[in-house]
Design an enzyme around this catalytic site. Sequence first.
Site, short mmCIF file in Angstrom:
data_model
loop_
_atom_site.label_atom_id
_atom_site.label_comp_id
_atom_site.label_asym_id
_atom_site.label_seq_id
_atom_site.Cartn_x
_atom_site.Cartn_y
_atom_site.Cartn_z
N TRP A 1 48.75 -16.51 -139.19
CA TRP A 1 47.71 -16.79 -138.21
C TRP A 1 46.71 -15.66 -138.04
O TRP A 1 45.64 -15.84 -137.50
CB TRP A 1 48.36 -17.09 -136.84
N HIS B 1 55.70 -12.93 -132.46
CA HIS B 1 56.42 -13.75 -133.46
C HIS B 1 56.98 -12.81 -134.53
O HIS B 1 56.35 -12.59 -135.56
CB HIS B 1 55.50 -14.80 -134.07
N HIS C 1 54.51 -22.24 -125.37
CA HIS C 1 53.16 -22.22 -125.89
C HIS C 1 52.51 -23.47 -125.28
O HIS C 1 52.89 -24.59 -125.62
CB HIS C 1 53.15 -22.36 -127.40
N GLN D 1 58.55 -24.69 -133.37
CA GLN D 1 57.18 -24.57 -133.86
C GLN D 1 56.59 -25.92 -134.29
O GLN D 1 55.41 -26.18 -134.11
CB GLN D 1 57.15 -23.60 -135.05
N ASP E 1 51.13 -11.34 -129.98
CA ASP E 1 51.27 -12.63 -130.66
C ASP E 1 51.56 -12.47 -132.16
O ASP E 1 52.61 -12.87 -132.63
CB ASP E 1 50.04 -13.52 -130.43
N GLU F 1 47.51 -24.46 -126.32
CA GLU F 1 46.79 -23.52 -127.17
C GLU F 1 45.82 -24.34 -128.01
O GLU F 1 46.03 -24.58 -129.20
CB GLU F 1 47.77 -22.74 -128.07
N HIS G 1 54.74 -11.40 -125.77
CA HIS G 1 54.51 -12.59 -126.61
C HIS G 1 54.29 -12.17 -128.05
O HIS G 1 53.24 -11.64 -128.42
CB HIS G 1 53.31 -13.41 -126.12
FE FE2 Z 1 52.50 -17.47 -130.06
#
Ligand code: FE2
Length: 425
Positions: A312, A56, A207, A149, A306, A210, A54
């Site tokens: 993030w 990005h 996802h 997203q 992630d 979350e 997982h």
């Molecule tokens: Fe993610």
Amino acid sequence: MIVHNATLPDGQTGVDILISDGLIQAVGPNIQATALEEIDADGRLVSPPLIDCHFHMDATLSLGLPRLNRSGTLLEGIALWNELKPLLTQEALLERGLRYCDMAVAQGIGAIRTHVDVCDDRLVGVEAMVELRARVSSYLTLQLVAFPQDGLYRSPTAMQNLMRALDLGVDVIGGIPHFERTMEDGRRSVTEMCELGANLGRMVDLHCDESDDPLSRHVEQFAYETQRLGLGGRVTGSHLTSMHSMDNYYASKLIALIAESGMAAISNPLINITLQGRHDTYPRRRGLTRVPELQAAGVPVAFGQDCVMDPWYSMGSGDMLEVAHMGVHAVPMTSMDQIRSAFDAVTSVPASIMNLEGYGLTPGCKADLIVLDAADPVEAVRIKPPRLHVIRGGKVLARSAPRTSSLNVPGRPGMVTFGRGISPA
Ligand code: FE2
């Protein structure tokens, strides 16, 4: 190539591994053969590569562009990413992606599943990641997920772009039901993505929930659709953090439904421990999904990285042992068996979630392996040691030196070494 005197993740010691033609040919004690290259593991842990299921990649190493996340929340991260998106170029995405892949390989990662945002009509991220996948394919396996997203229904062109991304060569179907406008839209998006996965024969990785919302029910819908459509083994729920906050009775029913469906789960400890609970005062929730309970029910649970230095998360280093280490603390899962399972959660479990072929340390598997400067998986998670040799297809891709320090304190001169044999049996 022969690797001598390895300790394997399952606890076998004194094992030799014979490699030729890019495959593992034999595994056992005292293998006699002539080899062009011999590596003495000297009792150290030898494992198949670390796997990150997982990530990005399109956002990585973009920290500070165009500004920093002030609140630290998921929602400001998404808003910030939307400020950056129009500024992205294929060249910059490729350059950052290649730089990250270098770091990943040096630390023993053999495969990465990366979500790629499709909510940009230019699809510049998709094109860059397809190109990146081709560029690194000889040394790193990338699996791409078409990730809307901004929401499958919330973003007007998301569905159309997702289909375009699949046509361009993206592998897996993604989604984000908890970010749709209503619970009902989220529910519909889960059903639509699972039906699309069934019709196209694709894997699905959403996802899912979350959030800290104990009443969110998308995980339930996802498990239901996985079971109804017979998608077990091809479907993964990422994050599932709402389960942390759910009523215990309801969670016990839900976990059984997840297990029955054959869905796998991915927790992202570095991110979930920092993004969740942000709307709490005190006590402040940890926010990770219920890892030990899912494992006890037979659900495969992997840990993912992630984010690394993106809207993030300003930390991260591409080290899956750091991810496992955080999982041990944040879940928490501190028994010896649980720490061993944290090592599995960054190796064999994500390999099975990604359906990687030839992964493992038995004859016939790909000759992809790493030699760690640690005695066993527990010690590997504890000290996050250097990956002394990273081998793919029987060739060494990266080497690192053991971690030592020269000490000059009264009465204790000499070298300090870390780990190697201090772990309990
Ligand atoms: Fe993610």
